[in-house]
Write an enzyme that holds these catalytic residues in place. Sequence first.
Site, mmCIF file in Angstrom:
data_model
loop_
_atom_site.group_PDB
_atom_site.id
_atom_site.type_symbol
_atom_site.label_atom_id
_atom_site.label_comp_id
_atom_site.label_asym_id
_atom_site.label_seq_id
_atom_site.Cartn_x
_atom_site.Cartn_y
_atom_site.Cartn_z
ATOM 1 N N SER A 137 50.401 33.901 76.537
ATOM 2 C CA SER A 137 51.338 35.006 76.732
ATOM 3 C C SER A 137 51.806 35.462 75.346
ATOM 4 C CB SER A 137 52.498 34.569 77.628
ATOM 5 O OG SER A 137 53.392 35.649 77.828
ATOM 6 N N SER A 138 53.089 35.649 75.156
ATOM 7 C CA SER A 138 53.614 36.129 73.878
ATOM 8 C C SER A 138 55.135 36.030 73.909
ATOM 9 C CB SER A 138 53.206 37.592 73.646
ATOM 10 O OG SER A 138 53.917 38.162 72.564
ATOM 11 N N TYR A 151 52.504 46.096 77.027
ATOM 12 C CA TYR A 151 52.116 44.778 76.525
ATOM 13 C C TYR A 151 53.115 43.700 76.941
ATOM 14 C CZ TYR A 151 51.106 41.084 73.098
ATOM 15 O OH TYR A 151 50.827 39.882 72.487
ATOM 16 N N LYS A 155 52.759 40.485 79.617
ATOM 17 C CA LYS A 155 52.926 39.113 79.150
ATOM 18 C C LYS A 155 54.016 38.385 79.941
ATOM 19 C CE LYS A 155 49.789 39.066 75.935
ATOM 20 N NZ LYS A 155 48.539 38.291 76.159
#
Length: 252
Positions: A137-138, A151, A155
């Site tokens: 993920s982020s 984005y 995520k």
Amino acid sequence: MDLQLSGTRVLVTGGTRGIGRAIVEAFLDEGATVGFCARNADAVSATQDALSQRGAVTGTVVDVGDGDAIAAWVDRSAASFGGLDTVVASVSALAIPDTEENWLASLNVDLMHTVRLVRAALPHLEQAPAPSIIAISSVSGRESDFASGPYGTAKTAIIGYINGLAMQLAEKGIRANTVSPGNTYFEGGVWASIESGDPDLYRTAVDLNPTGHMGTPQEVAAPVVFLASPVASRISGTNLVVDGALTRGVQV
């Protein structure tokens, strides 16, 4: 510490560059048999050639936006390897600007490729002695930042999806976790591009991190491999943040 990964069978999406490639390398260094995929045939071939002396590695050209292609790759790999122990979903469209196209790309590539990979792999993972699912993920999926929108939302969805899987699959002995990197720098990567194209944003991003620098793909790959290992047998449903203390929120 022996991570007990020698001889295990691993698939990694997006294994030709950056974090994905570092994950492939780290598993190979632990003695795993690794299959990776990417879209660019030349990059796949070059990566396989470069890593062939490191261990048993097979690269395949796959567009992860194509569900049938993912399923076929997983099944072929499982047949070739004699099963699967771990799958790692690490591809991202990196579609940050708030456009209709980027929303569709983020949902299809970031989120749905993860879902498709898991669905295809589950019948094989159910036969493994210590199966593991990991998705990249982020920190943009954990906190609002400049990448919020297509984005960041995708995520966030990945974290929720994997957390739910951990609960649903626990009785089958299948663990599921996410790893959320902070800003990660490598040549040819998004931050190298920003460094030259938008130096003010790059400097702001560096200054936000208490360590004073961005991370490396290898620093993300190491915890991924640990989480995949039988040594981490009690860890499931976790979102492991690997960001050098960049994010400020408390995970509860």
